[in-house]
Scaffold this active site. Structure first.
Site, PDB file in Angstrom:
ATOM      1  N   ASN A  10       0.941  -1.122   0.145  1.00  0.00           N
ATOM      2  CA  ASN A  10      -0.079   0.045  -0.030  1.00  0.00           C
ATOM      3  C   ASN A  10       0.898   1.237   0.111  1.00  0.00           C
ATOM      4  OD1 ASN A  10      -1.814   1.999   0.492  1.00  0.00           O
ATOM      5  ND2 ASN A  10      -2.505   1.433   2.588  1.00  0.00           N
ATOM      6  N   LYS A  12       0.219   4.271  -0.554  1.00  0.00           N
ATOM      7  CA  LYS A  12      -0.396   5.479  -0.053  1.00  0.00           C
ATOM      8  C   LYS A  12      -0.314   6.625  -0.669  1.00  0.00           C
ATOM      9  CE  LYS A  12      -0.173   3.454   4.711  1.00  0.00           C
ATOM     10  NZ  LYS A  12      -0.315   3.461   6.140  1.00  0.00           N
ATOM     11  N   HIS A  98      -9.546   1.560   4.412  1.00  0.00           N
ATOM     12  CA  HIS A  98      -8.247   1.790   5.214  1.00  0.00           C
ATOM     13  C   HIS A  98      -8.438   2.644   6.309  1.00  0.00           C
ATOM     14  CE1 HIS A  98      -4.237   2.985   6.418  1.00  0.00           C
ATOM     15  NE2 HIS A  98      -3.801   1.802   5.783  1.00  0.00           N
ATOM     16  N   GLU A 100      -6.975   5.151   7.404  1.00  0.00           N
ATOM     17  CA  GLU A 100      -6.795   6.558   6.988  1.00  0.00           C
ATOM     18  C   GLU A 100      -7.927   7.188   6.373  1.00  0.00           C
ATOM     19  OE1 GLU A 100      -2.738   5.625   5.230  1.00  0.00           O
ATOM     20  OE2 GLU A 100      -2.024   5.431   7.348  1.00  0.00           O
ATOM     21  N   GLU A 168      -5.454  -4.190  10.368  1.00  0.00           N
ATOM     22  CA  GLU A 168      -4.529  -3.349  10.867  1.00  0.00           C
ATOM     23  C   GLU A 168      -5.125  -2.644  11.953  1.00  0.00           C
ATOM     24  OE1 GLU A 168      -2.626  -2.310   6.615  1.00  0.00           O
ATOM     25  OE2 GLU A 168      -4.273  -1.203   6.922  1.00  0.00           O
ATOM     26  N   GLY A 174       2.399   2.531  10.672  1.00  0.00           N
ATOM     27  CA  GLY A 174       3.460   3.515  10.524  1.00  0.00           C
ATOM     28  C   GLY A 174       4.055   3.971  11.925  1.00  0.00           C
ATOM     29  N   SER A 214       3.083  -1.834  10.257  1.00  0.00           N
ATOM     30  CA  SER A 214       4.503  -1.878  10.847  1.00  0.00           C
ATOM     31  C   SER A 214       4.967  -3.320  10.476  1.00  0.00           C
ATOM     32  CB  SER A 214       4.821  -1.623  12.063  1.00  0.00           C
ATOM     33  OG  SER A 214       4.473  -0.185  12.337  1.00  0.00           O
TER      34      SER A 214
HETATM   35  P1  PGA Z   1       2.687   0.493   7.626  1.00  0.00           P
HETATM   36  O1  PGA Z   1       1.280   0.814   6.933  1.00  0.00           O
HETATM   37  O2  PGA Z   1       3.145  -0.966   7.277  1.00  0.00           O
HETATM   38  O3  PGA Z   1       3.506   1.595   7.077  1.00  0.00           O
HETATM   39  O4  PGA Z   1       2.503   0.468   9.091  1.00  0.00           O
HETATM   40  C1  PGA Z   1       0.394  -0.368   6.909  1.00  0.00           C
HETATM   41  C2  PGA Z   1      -0.993   0.073   6.069  1.00  0.00           C
HETATM   42  O5  PGA Z   1      -1.473   1.180   6.384  1.00  0.00           O
HETATM   43  O6  PGA Z   1      -1.598  -0.332   5.337  1.00  0.00           O
END
Ligand code: PGA
Length: 253
Positions: A10, A12, A98, A100, A168, A174, A214
């Site tokens: 992903n 983003k 997601h 976000e 998640e 992140g 992460s």
């Molecule tokens: P990350 O993000 O691996 O940077 O923690 C995962 C995601 O949001 O899909």
């Protein structure tokens, strides 16, 4: 019962043309070299890079996905992109719900289910994201939150073939923090039970449940070895070819 591991990147809101194409090409080359039969690879670049990423991964088994879509096929929705448009340019997958998007755009379970239903009807596979916040985890609500999100955001036309769930934990995205392996397995097993209740046991047994938050080369082996973890949705570490591929190597059988 075999669930093929899915390693999904992903990206983003990252990547300009030059580095985005280089990243897609780099992934495609490594995927080709690795010649895995036990593992599928997917990259989900931002909308602006989908066409050029598609060209860059041509001839490799890397699949293409988007990070969101509208529920309508076309019409007066300024700034939106429809599932049909994504399908038209060669996307096989779309990430929906997601955290976000739930936070930045106020997306509700109901809206996510509507988008997922349309995306499936348009011939896309959907990756529906769920997960608890830190506060919810501290209050012991993780399983309840995930249950509500699955019941509300997975549409009726979902099957093991057209739907992937990504667990998640919001606080792990992140941040470099992850739940313990035991905690991840506990939630994934619970998710499978909820999917069974909603879509039947056959779908639940075959549906892939990814872990995201992460995931990196150093923790991938432990996480991907868990019985109910069928791959990863990888953010930060998907922006480096070596890390993305190293994560997939962690689940080599
Ligand atoms: P990350 O993000 O691996 O940077 O923690 C995962 C995601 O949001 O899909």
């Amino acid at each position: 019962m075999v669930r093929k591991t899915l390693i999904a990147g992903n990206w983003k809101m990252n990547g300009l043309l030059e580095d985005g194409v280089a990243l897609a090409k780099g992934v495609a080359l490594e995927v080709k070299k690795a010649a895995r039969k036990d593992c599928e690879f997917l990259i989900c670049p931002p909308f602006t890079l989908l066409m050029s990423a598609k060209k860059a991964i041509k001839g490799s088994k890397t699949m293409l996905g988007a990070q969101d879509c509208h529920f309508d096929a076309k019409g007066a929705h300024t700034g939106d992109v429809s599932p049909q448009m994504l399908k038209d340019i060669g996307c096989q997958y779309v990430i929906l719900g997601h955290s976000e998007r739930r936070t930045d755009h106020g997306e509700t379970n109901e809206l996510i289910a509507k988008k997922a239903k349309s995306a499936i009807e348009a011939g896309l596979k959907v990756i529906i994201c769920i997960g608890e916040t830190e506060k919810e985890r501290d209050e012991g609500k993780t399983i309840n939150v995930c249950t509500t999100q699955i019941m509300g955001s997975v549409p009726e036309n979902s099957t093991a073939q057209n739907t992937v769930i990504a667990y998640e934990p919001v606080w792990a995205i992140g941040t470099g923090k992850t739940p313990t392996a035991n905690e991840v397995e506990e939630v994934h097993a619970a998710i499978r039970k909820v999917v069974s209740k909603k879509l039947g046991r056959a779908n639940a047994n075959k549906m892939r449940i990814l872990y995201g938050g992460s995931m990196k080369p150093s923790n991938a082996k432990e996480l991907l070895a868990l019985p109910d973890v069928d791959g990863g949705l990888i953010g930060g570490a998907s922006l480096k070819v070596a890390d993305f591929i190293a994560i997939s190597e962690a689940c080599r059988q």
